[in-house]
Design a protein around this motif. Structure first.
Motif, short mmCIF file in Angstrom:
data_model
loop_
_atom_site.label_atom_id
_atom_site.label_comp_id
_atom_site.label_asym_id
_atom_site.label_seq_id
_atom_site.Cartn_x
_atom_site.Cartn_y
_atom_site.Cartn_z
N LEU A 280 0.82 -1.20 0.00
CA LEU A 280 0.00 0.00 0.00
C LEU A 280 0.86 1.26 0.00
O LEU A 280 0.57 2.23 -0.70
N ALA A 281 1.95 1.25 0.76
CA ALA A 281 2.82 2.42 0.85
C ALA A 281 3.54 2.72 -0.46
O ALA A 281 3.96 3.85 -0.70
N GLU A 282 3.70 1.70 -1.32
CA GLU A 282 4.43 1.87 -2.57
C GLU A 282 3.53 2.19 -3.75
O GLU A 282 4.02 2.40 -4.86
N ARG A 283 2.23 2.25 -3.53
CA ARG A 283 1.29 2.50 -4.63
C ARG A 283 1.18 4.00 -4.88
O ARG A 283 0.17 4.65 -4.62
N THR A 284 2.27 4.58 -5.38
CA THR A 284 2.37 6.04 -5.44
C THR A 284 1.43 6.65 -6.48
O THR A 284 0.95 7.77 -6.28
#
Length: 472
Positions: free
Chosen positions: A395-399
């Motif tokens: 989720l944190a990398e789904r920029t």
């Protein structure tokens, strides 16, 4: 008739017997036949039933019964909402297509307003994604460029309107799902206030709302009138406006203080075209006598943003799924994550958001009257990039997805009204929207400002010209 006519103008022509509801539905059905194979906005059709509804509307017109404001005008329903007699698989292979027995309150309001329900539009599985793509129905393309996304979660709705397959479309918004696809497709997307439009269940701790995607401010006002109103069976309803929005949107808002916010709460970069759009809107608002000042409002803490993710995941995990292997990877992970939270975590998350909201809302009316931002921090992404990121990254990398909702999701948490307006195009000719965020329950002010911007930018004519010239 013109496929790019507003719903309001179609309703007037039907009442004046210049066109018939049967002619209207027949024309849109033929255009859906032509355009939907390449755009994939509609995932279920009820052509025969829509024609029956149109014939019934025609009989009302002939009998002189034209009290319903949108009698005979077609509207598609987003494939996350229930309609009696229609399936609602929520765009998921894991859900069956048994016809539902009840109609959701917001859709019933559309029926009561005279609309003819024509088809169901694509969405991400269960709704929590900024593009309308799923394993069951595939991706919805942007009518302006078929290699780009129409956005989400109401991407099918936006693509239907932008391509002339519908005059307006039912939609819903839990973190930007009306405003994001409206920005992607060059449309008007009004997210109403919390409790303004009745819902059977207010999802995501009352952060979701029903609404519509339109081409014009007049239609946005008219549909808000039709869909809103007190619901005595709900936990709560928004206070009734002083007058119908179809009247109040025509009023002069006076000289307002517009706060200009160009840096998103996420801290992610903002594309130049999105900044250009916002500065252009600010300049026009100044020309109408408003004061535009830089603003850095107090918004939600990082902890509350994480809390919102807990709430969204918990609601996703509440779906009754017999075979989780049929789910998209990111949905399966979110379901499992949601089921890992306990009631104490959920209650604490809800309480913290409520408490912080009490500090956020007073800024409207004290520091500024309305907040102006880009709708998205990015221009329109490629067709499948967000879906691919969701299924392969954390989720944190789904920029890309995060940049799409960087300016929109806090408004769902606070319950405020907001509207996306198509004021600009990027270097590739793709639409770029700006967002206006109003004080609590002040949709009237947003519609009034939207009308001023519409008078200047004339986006409804640009859309029709581009689509009839390039895509029809």
């Amino acid at each position: 008739m013109n496929l790019f006519s507003s719903a309001s103008s179609l309703a007037h022509m039907i009442r004046d017997r210049k066109i018939s509801p049967v002619e209207v539905v027949t024309e849109y059905t033929a255009h859906i036949d032509r355009k939907n194979p390449e755009i994939n906005a509609y995932v279920w059709r009820n052509d025969d039933q829509a024609l029956e509804q149109a014939r019934a509307a025609e009989q009302k017109v002939l009998s002189g019964d034209t009290t319903q404001p949108f009698l005979g005008v077609p509207v598609p329903v987003k494939n996350l909402s229930d309609v009696a007699g229609q399936p609602n698989d929520q765009c998921s292979l894991a859900m069956d297509d048994t016809p539902r027995t009840e109609t959701d309150p917001a859709v019933q309001r559309l029926i009561d307003g005279g609309f003819t329900l024509q088809g169901r539009t694509n969405s991400p599985e269960f709704g929590p994604l900024t593009v309308s793509q799923n394993r069951k129905y595939g991706a919805t393309a942007n009518p302006w460029n078929l290699q780009r996304t129409a956005g989400g979660s109401s991407g099918g709705a936006a693509a239907a309107v932008a391509s002339g397959m519908a005059p307006v479309a039912h939609a819903s918004d839990g973190g930007g799902s009306i405003r994001v696809p409206s920005s992607c497709c060059g449309l008007v997307g009004l997210k109403p206030s919390r409790g303004r439009i009745p819902q059977g269940v207010a999802g995501w701790e009352h952060s979701t709302t029903e609404g519509a995607i339109t081409r014009t401010i007049e239609d946005a006002a008219g549909l808000l009138d039709v869909m809103s109103g007190p619901d005595l069976t709900a936990w709560y309803s928004a206070p009734e406006p002083a007058e119908l929005y179809m009247y109040s949107y025509l009023r002069d808002p006076g000289s307002l203080r517009i706060g200009l916010m160009l840096s998103p709460p996420t801290g992610l970069p903002v594309d130049d075209a999105c900044l250009e759009a916002t500065h252009a809107a600010a300049g026009v608002l100044r020309s109408f006598g408003h004061t535009v000042v830089d603003a850095t409002p107090r918004l939600y803490s990082p902890q509350s943003i994480e809390d919102f993710q807990i709430i969204v995941s918990a609601w996703t995990g509440a779906n009754d799924v017999a075979d989780e292997s049929l789910l998209d990877t990111y949905i399966r992970e979110r379901v499992q994550q949601g089921r890992s939270y306990d009631a104490t975590q959920y209650a604490a998350a809800s309480a913290r958001i409520q408490l912080e909201t009490r500090d956020i809302l007073p800024q409207w009316g004290q520091d500024f009257d309305v907040l102006l931002t880009p709708t998205m921090a990015t221009t329109v992404p490629d067709l499948t990039v967000v879906y691919d990121e969701a299924n392969t990254a954390s989720l944190a990398e789904r920029t890309t997805e995060l940049r799409m909702i960087s300016f929109t999701s806090f408004v769902n948490m606070s319950g405020q009204p907001a509207i996306s307006l198509p004021v600009h195009q990027d270097a590739e000719g793709l639409p770029v929207g700006v967002q206006l965020v109003g004080g609590a329950f002040r949709e009237d002010v947003l519609l009034q400002l939207g009308r001023q911007l519409e008078q200047h930018f004339q986006w409804q004519h640009t859309l029709a010209s581009l689509q009839t010239g390039i895509q029809a």
